[in-house]
Motif scaffolding. Structure first.
Motif, mmCIF file in Angstrom:
data_model
loop_
_atom_site.group_PDB
_atom_site.id
_atom_site.type_symbol
_atom_site.label_atom_id
_atom_site.label_comp_id
_atom_site.label_asym_id
_atom_site.label_seq_id
_atom_site.Cartn_x
_atom_site.Cartn_y
_atom_site.Cartn_z
ATOM 1 N N VAL A 1 -1.217 3.835 -0.034
ATOM 2 C CA VAL A 1 -1.798 3.483 -1.335
ATOM 3 C C VAL A 1 -2.845 2.385 -1.178
ATOM 4 O O VAL A 1 -2.811 1.596 -0.228
ATOM 5 C CB VAL A 1 -0.708 3.003 -2.324
ATOM 6 N N GLU A 2 -3.786 2.367 -2.122
ATOM 7 C CA GLU A 2 -4.737 1.264 -2.206
ATOM 8 C C GLU A 2 -4.319 0.368 -3.358
ATOM 9 O O GLU A 2 -3.974 0.847 -4.447
ATOM 10 C CB GLU A 2 -6.151 1.766 -2.427
ATOM 11 N N LEU A 3 -4.332 -0.943 -3.116
ATOM 12 C CA LEU A 3 -3.945 -1.909 -4.134
ATOM 13 C C LEU A 3 -5.181 -2.450 -4.847
ATOM 14 O O LEU A 3 -6.307 -2.326 -4.355
ATOM 15 C CB LEU A 3 -3.158 -3.055 -3.503
ATOM 16 N N SER A 4 -4.952 -3.059 -5.989
ATOM 17 C CA SER A 4 -6.068 -3.634 -6.751
ATOM 18 C C SER A 4 -6.737 -4.778 -6.000
ATOM 19 O O SER A 4 -7.860 -5.166 -6.323
ATOM 20 C CB SER A 4 -5.577 -4.113 -8.118
ATOM 21 N N THR A 5 -6.087 -5.296 -4.956
ATOM 22 C CA THR A 5 -6.676 -6.338 -4.109
ATOM 23 C C THR A 5 -7.672 -5.765 -3.106
ATOM 24 O O THR A 5 -8.378 -6.504 -2.426
ATOM 25 C CB THR A 5 -5.567 -7.059 -3.326
ATOM 26 N N GLY A 6 -7.678 -4.410 -2.974
ATOM 27 C CA GLY A 6 -8.506 -3.758 -1.965
ATOM 28 C C GLY A 6 -7.745 -3.467 -0.685
ATOM 29 O O GLY A 6 -8.232 -2.748 0.184
ATOM 30 N N ASP A 7 -6.534 -4.010 -0.546
ATOM 31 C CA ASP A 7 -5.708 -3.764 0.637
ATOM 32 C C ASP A 7 -5.177 -2.336 0.633
ATOM 33 O O ASP A 7 -4.941 -1.746 -0.428
ATOM 34 C CB ASP A 7 -4.522 -4.733 0.683
ATOM 35 N N ILE A 8 -4.970 -1.779 1.850
ATOM 36 C CA ILE A 8 -4.319 -0.484 2.013
ATOM 37 C C ILE A 8 -2.911 -0.743 2.517
ATOM 38 O O ILE A 8 -2.707 -1.530 3.446
ATOM 39 C CB ILE A 8 -5.066 0.419 3.011
ATOM 40 N N ALA A 9 -1.919 -0.085 1.897
ATOM 41 C CA ALA A 9 -0.526 -0.346 2.240
ATOM 42 C C ALA A 9 0.258 0.960 2.276
ATOM 43 O O ALA A 9 -0.212 2.004 1.810
ATOM 44 C CB ALA A 9 0.093 -1.304 1.215
ATOM 45 N N VAL A 10 1.454 0.893 2.859
ATOM 46 C CA VAL A 10 2.349 2.045 2.875
ATOM 47 C C VAL A 10 3.605 1.662 2.097
ATOM 48 O O VAL A 10 4.132 0.552 2.238
ATOM 49 C CB VAL A 10 2.699 2.470 4.321
ATOM 50 N N VAL A 11 4.061 2.570 1.228
ATOM 51 C CA VAL A 11 5.242 2.300 0.409
ATOM 52 C C VAL A 11 6.478 2.280 1.289
ATOM 53 O O VAL A 11 6.720 3.202 2.060
ATOM 54 C CB VAL A 11 5.386 3.357 -0.706
ATOM 55 N N GLN A 12 7.269 1.214 1.133
ATOM 56 C CA GLN A 12 8.489 1.048 1.916
ATOM 57 C C GLN A 12 9.746 1.385 1.116
ATOM 58 O O GLN A 12 10.678 1.983 1.635
ATOM 59 C CB GLN A 12 8.612 -0.401 2.411
ATOM 60 N N GLU A 13 9.761 0.986 -0.156
ATOM 61 C CA GLU A 13 10.975 1.165 -0.964
ATOM 62 C C GLU A 13 10.636 1.001 -2.448
ATOM 63 O O GLU A 13 9.765 0.211 -2.804
ATOM 64 C CB GLU A 13 12.029 0.121 -0.557
ATOM 65 N N THR A 14 11.321 1.777 -3.279
ATOM 66 C CA THR A 14 11.195 1.628 -4.725
ATOM 67 C C THR A 14 12.557 1.226 -5.278
ATOM 68 O O THR A 14 13.561 1.897 -5.024
ATOM 69 C CB THR A 14 10.731 2.933 -5.392
ATOM 70 N N VAL B 1 5.758 -2.682 -0.575
ATOM 71 C CA VAL B 1 4.780 -2.051 0.308
ATOM 72 C C VAL B 1 4.531 -2.928 1.532
ATOM 73 O O VAL B 1 4.766 -4.135 1.500
ATOM 74 C CB VAL B 1 3.444 -1.791 -0.425
ATOM 75 N N LYS B 2 4.059 -2.293 2.598
ATOM 76 C CA LYS B 2 3.656 -3.033 3.807
ATOM 77 C C LYS B 2 2.147 -2.900 3.962
ATOM 78 O O LYS B 2 1.613 -1.786 3.962
ATOM 79 C CB LYS B 2 4.362 -2.501 5.047
ATOM 80 N N ILE B 3 1.472 -4.018 4.092
ATOM 81 C CA ILE B 3 0.012 -4.021 4.201
ATOM 82 C C ILE B 3 -0.416 -3.521 5.587
ATOM 83 O O ILE B 3 0.034 -4.031 6.615
ATOM 84 C CB ILE B 3 -0.559 -5.437 3.964
ATOM 85 N N VAL C 1 -1.648 -4.127 -8.654
ATOM 86 C CA VAL C 1 -1.163 -2.787 -8.988
ATOM 87 C C VAL C 1 -1.685 -1.778 -7.974
ATOM 88 O O VAL C 1 -2.641 -2.043 -7.243
ATOM 89 C CB VAL C 1 -1.611 -2.361 -10.408
ATOM 90 N N ILE C 2 -1.037 -0.618 -7.934
ATOM 91 C CA ILE C 2 -1.513 0.496 -7.109
ATOM 92 C C ILE C 2 -2.629 1.208 -7.861
ATOM 93 O O ILE C 2 -2.444 1.624 -9.007
ATOM 94 C CB ILE C 2 -0.363 1.462 -6.781
ATOM 95 N N THR C 3 -3.786 1.345 -7.227
ATOM 96 C CA THR C 3 -4.934 1.957 -7.909
ATOM 97 C C THR C 3 -5.217 3.384 -7.462
ATOM 98 O O THR C 3 -5.832 4.153 -8.208
ATOM 99 C CB THR C 3 -6.190 1.116 -7.703
ATOM 100 N N SER C 4 -4.773 3.750 -6.264
ATOM 101 C CA SER C 4 -5.014 5.117 -5.788
ATOM 102 C C SER C 4 -4.116 5.439 -4.607
ATOM 103 O O SER C 4 -3.551 4.536 -3.980
ATOM 104 C CB SER C 4 -6.476 5.321 -5.398
ATOM 105 N N ILE C 5 -3.998 6.720 -4.317
ATOM 106 C CA ILE C 5 -3.286 7.182 -3.130
ATOM 107 C C ILE C 5 -4.322 7.502 -2.057
ATOM 108 O O ILE C 5 -5.337 8.150 -2.337
ATOM 109 C CB ILE C 5 -2.437 8.428 -3.452
ATOM 110 N N LYS C 6 -4.078 7.056 -0.840
ATOM 111 C CA LYS C 6 -4.996 7.297 0.274
ATOM 112 C C LYS C 6 -4.360 8.300 1.232
ATOM 113 O O LYS C 6 -3.131 8.406 1.341
ATOM 114 C CB LYS C 6 -5.296 5.996 1.033
ATOM 115 N N TYR C 7 -5.199 9.056 1.946
ATOM 116 C CA TYR C 7 -4.684 10.058 2.871
ATOM 117 C C TYR C 7 -5.063 9.755 4.309
ATOM 118 O O TYR C 7 -4.627 10.438 5.232
ATOM 119 C CB TYR C 7 -5.170 11.440 2.436
ATOM 120 N N GLU C 8 -5.883 8.729 4.490
ATOM 121 C CA GLU C 8 -6.175 8.234 5.831
ATOM 122 C C GLU C 8 -6.725 6.810 5.710
ATOM 123 O O GLU C 8 -7.244 6.422 4.675
ATOM 124 C CB GLU C 8 -7.173 9.144 6.542
#
Length: 361
Positions: free
Chosen positions: A306-319, A329-331, A353-360
């Protein structure tokens, strides 16, 4: 593993979940390295997304029901729906028709037992659907979502049975709608929309004239497009007039359609789906059931980039329960090197917040 649109899958990716064809046969087994030719074949059978395993997400995502049970359920619905129009008047109430409904009743029992035996009641759908099997996969998903809501609401088992059977059959009326309307990729015309809306009354009439199902199950086919504000169809019922099981299926139906996409509409962003449900709680949907649903759904599965509103790309770890849009999430990528590999709990980071889903990356 993570879900990736087929157009974003690159050669040498490793598939994370077994793919099945429209008849339930194994097409590609999990763990296979995908060649360009295999990816092309997957596209040709109208599978829009697949799970892959990569360096960002190697852990398995468990479906709330067993994969083989899901495939069996899809085939059960497909056999019933595909043969309805072929039945002659002489077949009514005959063994030929009855067997389809008995199979659905047995499947409902299997789905209930499978979900009740699952300790994790949080909802994270992992089905991979072909548009060729859209209606059947959708019916099974709606049944699974409805059951999870029903279990969370502590409905007695008998009601869960009525709920599951009704959810599996909620779209049975679409068997009487022309396929060119059901599978049309462009926006439907007003005339086509009116024809499509007939599926609820057609389904209810068929069930009422056919097998001896419970009235609680039959009414779901009729009422799953009614709205609490009275603006639904076919009868414009208001909140107190709509059966609670129909209210549950209405929410499950909307969630699956919007989050999975339809032949003529792309899938909505996960947070937008929940916001749609919440903004229409008390209007389209039952307020209390929406609140319950939003506490148990996982819109961003573990392993999602996912892409965060900070511009960072992260992977979801747990909900965490009750906070579907605020996972841990882990950055993975950031302009701040100190943030790389850092875990961030979005519950604590209100402004992020999460702004989008990334695929690479």
């Amino acid at each position: 593993m993570r879900l990736v649109p087929i157009e974003c899958v690159k050669p040498n990716s490793i598939i994370g979940k077994t793919l099945y064809d429209s008849d339930g046969r194994v097409l590609v087994r999990e763990g296979v390295t995908l060649s360009e030719g295999v990816i092309s074949k997957i596209k040709n059978i109208n599978i829009l997304s697949i799970y892959i395993i990569d360096e960002y997400s190697s852990e398995e995502i468990e479906d709330i029901i067993k994969p083989e049970l899901r495939q069996k359920a899809i085939i059960t619905i497909k056999e019933a729906f595909s043969n309805i129009n072929r039945l002659t008047v002489a077949d009514k109430f005959s063994k030929k028709e009855t067997v389809y409904f008995e199979n659905i009743e047995n499947m409902a029992e299997n789905l209930i037992e499978n979900i009740l035996s699952n300790r994790n009641i949080l909802l994270s759908l992992v089905d991979i659907r072909s548009m060729d099997n859209y209606i059947y996969s959708h019916s099974v998903n709606v049944a699974v979502i409805s059951l999870i809501i029903g279990i969370t609401l502590k409905l007695p088992k008998k009601q869960l049975q009525h709920l599951c059977i009704g959810a599996l059959l909620h779209d049975v009326g679409k068997s009487f709608i022309p396929k060119e309307i059901l599978m049309k990729e462009e926006e439907l015309t007003p005339e086509e929309t009116l024809i499509l809306k007939q599926h609820s009354t057609l389904g209810y009439k068929y069930l009422s004239d056919s097998y001896n199902l419970s009235a609680h199950s039959k009414v779901i086919a009729l009422q799953h497009h009614e709205r609490c504000d009275g603006l639904g169809y076919p009868n414009g019922l208001t909140n107190g007039e709509i059966n609670i099981l129909s209210k549950i299926v209405s929410i499950a139906n909307a969630y699956d359609e919007l989050s999975s996409g339809r032949p003529n509409k792309k899938a909505m962003f996960p947070s937008d789906v929940l916001e749609y449900l919440m903004s229409n709680a008390g209007k389209i949907f039952d307020y209390d059931i929406v609140i319950t649903f939003c506490k148990i759904v996982i819109p961003f599965s573990k392993g999602t980039l996912v892409e965060l509103s900070t511009g960072d790309i992260a992977v979801v770890q747990e909900t965490l329960p009750n906070f579907p849009l605020r996972p841990i999430v882990k950055i993975l990528r950031s302009t701040d090197s100190n943030m790389i590999n850092k875990e961030v709990n979005l519950i604590d980071e209100i402004s992020t917040v999460i702004t989008s889903i990334k695929y690479e990356l």
